[in-house]
Design an enzyme around this catalytic site. Structure first.
Site, PDB file in Angstrom:
ATOM      1  N   TYR A 141       0.954  -1.302  -0.087  1.00 42.50           N
ATOM      2  CA  TYR A 141      -0.076   0.007  -0.167  1.00 42.50           C
ATOM      3  C   TYR A 141       0.884   1.305  -0.068  1.00 42.50           C
ATOM      4  CZ  TYR A 141      -3.758   3.190   1.620  1.00 42.50           C
ATOM      5  OH  TYR A 141      -4.880   3.974   2.009  1.00 42.50           O
ATOM      6  N   LYS A 145       1.021   4.167  -2.892  1.00 46.34           N
ATOM      7  CA  LYS A 145       0.638   5.382  -2.622  1.00 46.34           C
ATOM      8  C   LYS A 145       1.639   6.469  -2.765  1.00 46.34           C
ATOM      9  CE  LYS A 145      -3.628   4.839  -1.229  1.00 46.34           C
ATOM     10  NZ  LYS A 145      -4.732   5.298  -2.198  1.00 46.34           N
TER      11      LYS A 145
END
Ligand code: NDP
Length: 234
Positions: A141, A145
């Site tokens: 993640y 991001k």
């Protein structure tokens, strides 16, 4: 005059709050999510998996035919598949990168063409404070991001001459289904978040509305936190 606003991941959580906010502003809101549901007032909600490049560009073309080209695109669809890196499967890694980074690129690319021709527009990526904080269990993640920041900054330079702004919102801990298992209302929030509470989806929606407004026309390539001070400018 009302704008056409595209929001991905609008079936719940932050994307739904953002959609409601733009509907309230009088905009024509069109959305994508796998379920294809959206809050009341949304002009059209299509069932599209943003990790499918062709599906995204086909959806954008058909939405544009019916409603006009989006002037604002809020690239929000995202998932987590947390786990410590040593035990993270290839599938866990790929799934998150495919939705949170590939999907964001496919959406922004499809939305940008008409914006470049119109010489106006705003792309808003929903990133996260995760890559700045370094959250254990979120290697996939955080990588996705962090990738959004590079993507946004490259795009910001590519399209600045066309008066298109590209920015990233970096939310901290926001109360949605995604964070349900983190017991966000527990003592952790009170001690680690300076403002002493988790955020609400509406806190993110308010910033999205501002970044899409004329008042933000001189802001591009920015990463703007909405995190109650969690990352304190990291
Ligand atoms: P939710 O899980 O509540 O909502 C995620 C949304 O994304 C849903 O509408 C889901 O709809 C959609 N979505 C997921 N995968 C896909 C896909 N492949 N294609 C299309 N749509 C998809 O999460 P949040 O609202 O909390 O998160 C929204 C964004 O904010 C995400 O990018 C997340 O990373 C980011 N964020 C959230 C934080 C938080 O604390 N909640 C903190 C920092 C960032 P459907 O299932 O119908 O496809």
């Amino acid at each position: 005059m009302s704008r056409v606003v595209l929001v991905t991941g609008a079936s719940q959580g932050i994307g739904a709050a953002i959609s409601r906010r733009f509907v309230a502003l009088g905009d024509v809101v069109v959305t994508l999510s796998r379920r294809g549901t959206a809050p009341e007032g949304v002009a059209e909600a299509l069932a599209v998996d943003v990790s499918d490049s062709e599906a995204v560009s086909t959806a954008l073309k058909s939405l544009t035919e019916r409603h006009g080209a989006p002037e604002v695109a809020v690239v929000n669809a995202g998932i987590t598949r947390d786990g410590l890196a040593l035990r993270m499967s290839d599938a866990q890694w790929r799934e998150v990168l495919a939705t949170d980074l590939d999907g964001a690129f496919y959406t922004a690319r499809a939305a940008l063409g008409p914006m470049v021709r119109a010489r106006r527009g705003s792309i808003i990526f929903i990133g996260s404070v995760s890559p700045f904080l370094g959250v254990p269990g979120q290697a996939n993640y955080a990588a996705a991001k962090a990738g959004l920041v590079g993507l946004a900054r490259a795009l910001a330079r590519e399209v600045a001459s066309r008066s298109i702004t590209v920015n990233v919102i970096a939310p901290g801990l926001i109360a949605t289904d995604m964070t349900r298992d983190l017991a966000p209302d527990g003592p952790v929030a009170a001690t680690t978040i300076p403002l002493g509470r988790v955020g609400e989806a509406d806190d993110v929606a308010a910033l999205a509305a501002f970044l899409a407004s004329d008042g933000a026309r001189y802001i591009t390539g920015a990463v703007v936190p909405v995190d109650g001070g969690l990352a304190l400018g990291l």
